[in-house]
Design a protein around this motif. Sequence first.
Motif, PDB file in Angstrom:
ATOM      1  N   GLU A 198       2.979   0.576  -0.157  1.00 32.94           N
ATOM      2  CA  GLU A 198       1.753   1.147  -1.305  1.00 32.94           C
ATOM      3  C   GLU A 198       1.518   2.574  -0.491  1.00 32.94           C
ATOM      4  O   GLU A 198       0.495   2.847  -2.423  1.00 32.94           O
ATOM      5  CB  GLU A 198       0.558   0.136  -0.838  1.00 32.94           C
ATOM      6  CG  GLU A 198       0.861  -1.260  -0.922  1.00 32.94           C
ATOM      7  CD  GLU A 198       1.185  -1.420  -2.143  1.00 32.94           C
ATOM      8  OE1 GLU A 198       0.603  -0.484  -3.052  1.00 32.94           O
ATOM      9  OE2 GLU A 198       1.470  -2.135  -2.269  1.00 32.94           O
ATOM     10  N   SER A 199       1.962   3.593   0.402  1.00 34.98           N
ATOM     11  CA  SER A 199       1.411   4.687   0.205  1.00 34.98           C
ATOM     12  C   SER A 199       1.803   5.632   1.068  1.00 34.98           C
ATOM     13  O   SER A 199       2.470   4.694   2.498  1.00 34.98           O
ATOM     14  CB  SER A 199      -0.481   4.763   0.746  1.00 34.98           C
ATOM     15  OG  SER A 199      -0.689   6.497   0.732  1.00 34.98           O
ATOM     16  N   LEU A 200       2.324   6.657   1.012  1.00 34.61           N
ATOM     17  CA  LEU A 200       2.646   7.803   1.499  1.00 34.61           C
ATOM     18  C   LEU A 200       2.484   8.703   1.864  1.00 34.61           C
ATOM     19  O   LEU A 200       2.031   9.178   0.345  1.00 34.61           O
ATOM     20  CB  LEU A 200       4.520   7.832   1.558  1.00 34.61           C
ATOM     21  CG  LEU A 200       5.197   6.412   1.931  1.00 34.61           C
ATOM     22  CD1 LEU A 200       6.280   7.204   0.744  1.00 34.61           C
ATOM     23  CD2 LEU A 200       5.883   6.507   2.785  1.00 34.61           C
ATOM     24  N   ALA A 201       2.260   9.379   3.099  1.00 34.56           N
ATOM     25  CA  ALA A 201       1.652  10.623   3.156  1.00 34.56           C
ATOM     26  C   ALA A 201       2.810  12.159   2.610  1.00 34.56           C
ATOM     27  O   ALA A 201       3.088  13.073   3.100  1.00 34.56           O
ATOM     28  CB  ALA A 201       1.653  11.268   4.702  1.00 34.56           C
ATOM     29  N   LEU A 202       2.617  11.542   1.231  1.00 34.56           N
ATOM     30  CA  LEU A 202       3.592  12.876   0.204  1.00 34.56           C
ATOM     31  C   LEU A 202       2.597  13.145  -0.697  1.00 34.56           C
ATOM     32  O   LEU A 202       2.149  12.505  -1.381  1.00 34.56           O
ATOM     33  CB  LEU A 202       5.064  12.234   0.196  1.00 34.56           C
ATOM     34  CG  LEU A 202       5.708  12.279   1.218  1.00 34.56           C
ATOM     35  CD1 LEU A 202       7.182  11.561   0.832  1.00 34.56           C
ATOM     36  CD2 LEU A 202       6.410  13.819   1.825  1.00 34.56           C
ATOM     37  N   PRO A 203       3.161  14.133  -1.189  1.00 38.57           N
ATOM     38  CA  PRO A 203       1.979  15.229  -2.613  1.00 38.57           C
ATOM     39  C   PRO A 203       2.696  13.747  -3.674  1.00 38.57           C
ATOM     40  O   PRO A 203       3.609  13.992  -3.818  1.00 38.57           O
ATOM     41  CB  PRO A 203       2.301  16.480  -2.572  1.00 38.57           C
ATOM     42  CG  PRO A 203       3.214  17.027  -1.800  1.00 38.57           C
ATOM     43  CD  PRO A 203       3.726  15.779  -0.577  1.00 38.57           C
ATOM     44  N   SER A 204       2.054  13.318  -4.355  1.00 38.00           N
ATOM     45  CA  SER A 204       2.431  12.472  -5.181  1.00 38.00           C
ATOM     46  C   SER A 204       2.644  12.828  -6.439  1.00 38.00           C
ATOM     47  O   SER A 204       3.921  13.173  -7.645  1.00 38.00           O
ATOM     48  CB  SER A 204       1.473  10.899  -5.533  1.00 38.00           C
ATOM     49  OG  SER A 204       0.415  11.937  -6.281  1.00 38.00           O
TER      50      SER A 204
END
Length: 490
Positions: A369-375
């Motif tokens: 659901e979420s990844l530590a990358l700038p969307s």
Amino acid sequence: MRLFDLSLRFKMPLWGGGLILATALALSASFVLQTWDTLHQEIQKNAQDLGRSIAHSLFPVMLHDDVWQAYELVSRPFATPQNTALAESLMVLDSTAKVYVSSRPEEHPVLSPLASLGEEFQELERVFPRASDADVFVLEAPGADHIYVTVPIVSDGVRLGTLIVTYNKSLISERFTHLLENALWTTLAVLAVLLPVTAYWGRRMMQPMRLITQRISGIGRGDLEALDARLYPYGDEVGQLFLAYEGMRSKLLEKAELEKQMLTTDRLAALGRLTASIAHEINNPLGGMLNSISTLKKHGSPDAVTQKTVSLLERGLTQIRETVAALLVEAKVKSRPLARSDLDDVRVLVSHAAKKLATQITWQPEIPESLALPSTLVRQVLINLLLNAIAAAGQGGQVDLRAEVNGQHLLLTIENTGKPLSSEQLAHLFEPFTPFSENGNGLGLWICYQIVTQLGGTIRAESTPAQSRFTVTLPIDSPHADNAPKNLPD
């Protein structure tokens, strides 16, 4: 050309054949000498056995002075052909060294002194022992034609005479020549087998060595042609040399590819610094001109022609600003973490372009659901790559997207059908202002490269006649980030 400068293809058979020939000659010479010595010993032993046998029978005959009986004894051995082939004559001497009886009375008359029978007998009379009653004496003078064996006729310490057995040296020569011919033909037969085998194995072993030499010689020219392991499928030193060459070739190919990537990275980095510097220099006066135009439009009262001209200038300068802004890609921006919904948004944004060209898109996002990358930046990379893939696929083409997490990395794969990229295009794919479509400006892939590089990832392009593929690898700070907004560090 010197012999030692010849190729091993020729030197190995020559040296091998030479060694075989030398070995054969040495063995033949040893055999010849041994045969010559054996023949001499055989002749002497035959003479001694024959002499002792007849001398034992002659003693009582000579004691009774029976000359005819003595003649029969010395003539009897020549009645059988095999014995005749051995000894040439038998002669009995009395105690005064005169002929008592002989198997050849016409050549050795009775009562003839031994010295009167010829030079060889003179030498024999001079050297053969008379005093000893038990010695068997052999005379083989260097220049003589015969071999003489003397056997004393003695019994109970009484010596009545001497038996002389004569052999012609031609007998030994004939037998020796016959044996020598047999040995020669045997040697030639062995050489006829070994020399071709040596030549074959020499060529067989040197063929792989020659190929390796050619391949190593071509390394300096950048020719890293592979060697077929089936040419020499053995585990000896030559086979290990094959493996060593293949290992060296693999390392050199890896090194060449790494150097190529480093050159490409350095070139793109230099272009990035250059374009960023130029963009900053353009932005300063560009901002002033746009502000002036905005002030003129708000506070001035230009006529219609001037108003139209000012609007045209504003649009042109705005386009320049947008182009310059594309060159100023900066990954250290504040953005929320990448969510699965961002990929759905990207699909919606590119769907219009896909419908216009009837392009089929396969969508396979398999991420948390979420990844530590700038969307924002990841969305921009995906949009640019997908729009390029749709354009490259053409009317009715196929585009596939896969997104997955592999350990601490996000893998994005975009594949499309259509015209493949050439090697020249692949070499300059991520350089700015290098468009690969009629409507492109050459900045889309450049922007993707800058974003991915600044995020610490990699982007790779491959192309085959069936499809082209772009693979993006981005490192993730943590495999599962919280859904709360998060800003990347400035």
